[in-house]
Write a protein that holds these residues in place. Structure first.
Motif, mmCIF file in Angstrom:
data_model
loop_
_atom_site.group_PDB
_atom_site.id
_atom_site.type_symbol
_atom_site.label_atom_id
_atom_site.label_comp_id
_atom_site.label_asym_id
_atom_site.label_seq_id
_atom_site.Cartn_x
_atom_site.Cartn_y
_atom_site.Cartn_z
ATOM 1 N N ALA A 7 29.481 -15.161 -20.964
ATOM 2 C CA ALA A 7 30.243 -14.914 -22.181
ATOM 3 C C ALA A 7 29.377 -15.218 -23.387
ATOM 4 O O ALA A 7 28.424 -15.979 -23.314
ATOM 5 C CB ALA A 7 31.481 -15.778 -22.204
ATOM 6 N N LEU A 8 29.763 -14.651 -24.460
ATOM 7 C CA LEU A 8 29.095 -14.894 -25.725
ATOM 8 C C LEU A 8 27.617 -14.547 -25.634
ATOM 9 O O LEU A 8 26.757 -15.345 -25.964
ATOM 10 C CB LEU A 8 29.275 -16.353 -26.159
ATOM 11 N N ALA A 9 27.336 -13.371 -25.140
ATOM 12 C CA ALA A 9 25.948 -12.941 -25.054
ATOM 13 C C ALA A 9 25.314 -12.974 -26.435
ATOM 14 O O ALA A 9 24.148 -13.274 -26.588
ATOM 15 C CB ALA A 9 25.857 -11.550 -24.463
ATOM 16 N N ALA A 10 26.108 -12.677 -27.424
ATOM 17 C CA ALA A 10 25.634 -12.858 -28.791
ATOM 18 C C ALA A 10 25.567 -14.355 -29.050
ATOM 19 O O ALA A 10 26.249 -15.141 -28.413
ATOM 20 C CB ALA A 10 26.593 -12.195 -29.770
ATOM 21 N N ALA A 11 24.753 -14.736 -29.963
ATOM 22 C CA ALA A 11 24.551 -16.154 -30.221
ATOM 23 C C ALA A 11 25.826 -16.813 -30.716
ATOM 24 O O ALA A 11 26.560 -16.259 -31.520
ATOM 25 C CB ALA A 11 23.450 -16.328 -31.248
ATOM 26 N N VAL A 12 26.073 -18.013 -30.211
ATOM 27 C CA VAL A 12 27.186 -18.820 -30.683
ATOM 28 C C VAL A 12 26.829 -19.386 -32.050
ATOM 29 O O VAL A 12 27.653 -19.454 -32.944
ATOM 30 C CB VAL A 12 27.476 -19.961 -29.677
ATOM 31 N N ALA A 13 25.581 -19.795 -32.204
ATOM 32 C CA ALA A 13 25.092 -20.341 -33.461
ATOM 33 C C ALA A 13 23.589 -20.106 -33.534
ATOM 34 O O ALA A 13 22.919 -20.001 -32.512
ATOM 35 C CB ALA A 13 25.398 -21.831 -33.537
ATOM 36 N N THR A 14 23.063 -20.037 -34.746
ATOM 37 C CA THR A 14 21.622 -19.903 -34.936
ATOM 38 C C THR A 14 21.152 -20.908 -35.988
ATOM 39 O O THR A 14 21.928 -21.335 -36.852
ATOM 40 C CB THR A 14 21.214 -18.487 -35.385
ATOM 41 N N ARG A 109 26.613 -26.455 -33.102
ATOM 42 C CA ARG A 109 25.680 -26.341 -34.236
ATOM 43 C C ARG A 109 24.854 -27.625 -34.392
ATOM 44 O O ARG A 109 23.640 -27.571 -34.593
ATOM 45 C CB ARG A 109 26.446 -26.020 -35.518
ATOM 46 N N VAL A 110 25.482 -28.784 -34.264
ATOM 47 C CA VAL A 110 24.759 -30.060 -34.349
ATOM 48 C C VAL A 110 23.758 -30.168 -33.201
ATOM 49 O O VAL A 110 22.610 -30.582 -33.398
ATOM 50 C CB VAL A 110 25.752 -31.248 -34.336
ATOM 51 N N HIS A 111 24.172 -29.781 -32.008
ATOM 52 C CA HIS A 111 23.283 -29.811 -30.846
ATOM 53 C C HIS A 111 22.085 -28.885 -31.069
ATOM 54 O O HIS A 111 20.940 -29.251 -30.749
ATOM 55 C CB HIS A 111 24.059 -29.400 -29.595
ATOM 56 N N LEU A 112 22.321 -27.722 -31.616
ATOM 57 C CA LEU A 112 21.256 -26.754 -31.881
ATOM 58 C C LEU A 112 20.229 -27.329 -32.854
ATOM 59 O O LEU A 112 19.023 -27.199 -32.643
ATOM 60 C CB LEU A 112 21.857 -25.456 -32.425
ATOM 61 N N MET A 113 20.694 -27.990 -33.903
ATOM 62 C CA MET A 113 19.779 -28.582 -34.881
ATOM 63 C C MET A 113 18.985 -29.729 -34.253
ATOM 64 O O MET A 113 17.799 -29.897 -34.542
ATOM 65 C CB MET A 113 20.559 -29.025 -36.107
ATOM 66 N N THR A 114 19.599 -30.486 -33.377
ATOM 67 C CA THR A 114 18.906 -31.571 -32.683
ATOM 68 C C THR A 114 17.818 -31.020 -31.770
ATOM 69 O O THR A 114 16.695 -31.541 -31.733
ATOM 70 C CB THR A 114 19.911 -32.417 -31.863
#
Length: 136
Positions: A7-14, A109-114
């Motif tokens: 699911a969510l092949a498109a990015a959840v967050a960038t 989003r926080v996880h992505l930035m980390t």
């Protein structure tokens, strides 16, 4: 019955960062995506209430892509997972992943930035290795 959804092949967050490598700016884009696995548990018998539940587990994966270098695109392993369950059987039309990941958007989003911060040193090392290989 087990049903696996990508699911969510498109990015959840960038998240995009720009670093300086040997005087040249390099832009790295980090994109989070979710791999969602679902499994129906319970029984459904005639003339009885439906006792099935859909258990889901989403693993967040991060992909890094550099603006000028497709060969340095890679997936960064992470261990961030979300899980839960809903009443009813798991079916592809229910969009469980989309609904559930929307609830965790801020945490993702926080996880992505980390992950992007932790990847700074490995990214520079990869760029140095390529630079040294190209200069030989």
């Amino acid at each position: 019955m087990s049903l696996t959804l990508i699911a969510l092949a498109a990015a959840v967050a960038t998240h995009t960062v720009q670093i300086d490598h040997r005087g040249a700016p390099v832009e790295a884009t980090y994109a989070a995506r979710a791999d969602i696995k679902t499994r129906t548990v319970g029984a459904h018998t005639p003339n009885r209430a439906d006792m099935r539940r859909c258990h889901w587990k989403a693993t967040v994966m991060v992909d890094r892509q550099l603006s000028h270098s497709p060969p340095l695109t890679r997936a960064i392993p992470t261990d961030r997972e979300f899980s839960g369950s809903e009443a009813g059987a798991c079916t592809s039309g229910r969009d469980i992943g989309v609904r559930q990941m929307a609830k965790y958007q801020d945490q993702i989003r926080v996880h992505l930035m980390t992950v992007a911060q932790q990847d700074h040193a490995p990214l520079l090392a990869e760029l140095d290795a390529i630079y040294n290989l190209a200069s030989n």
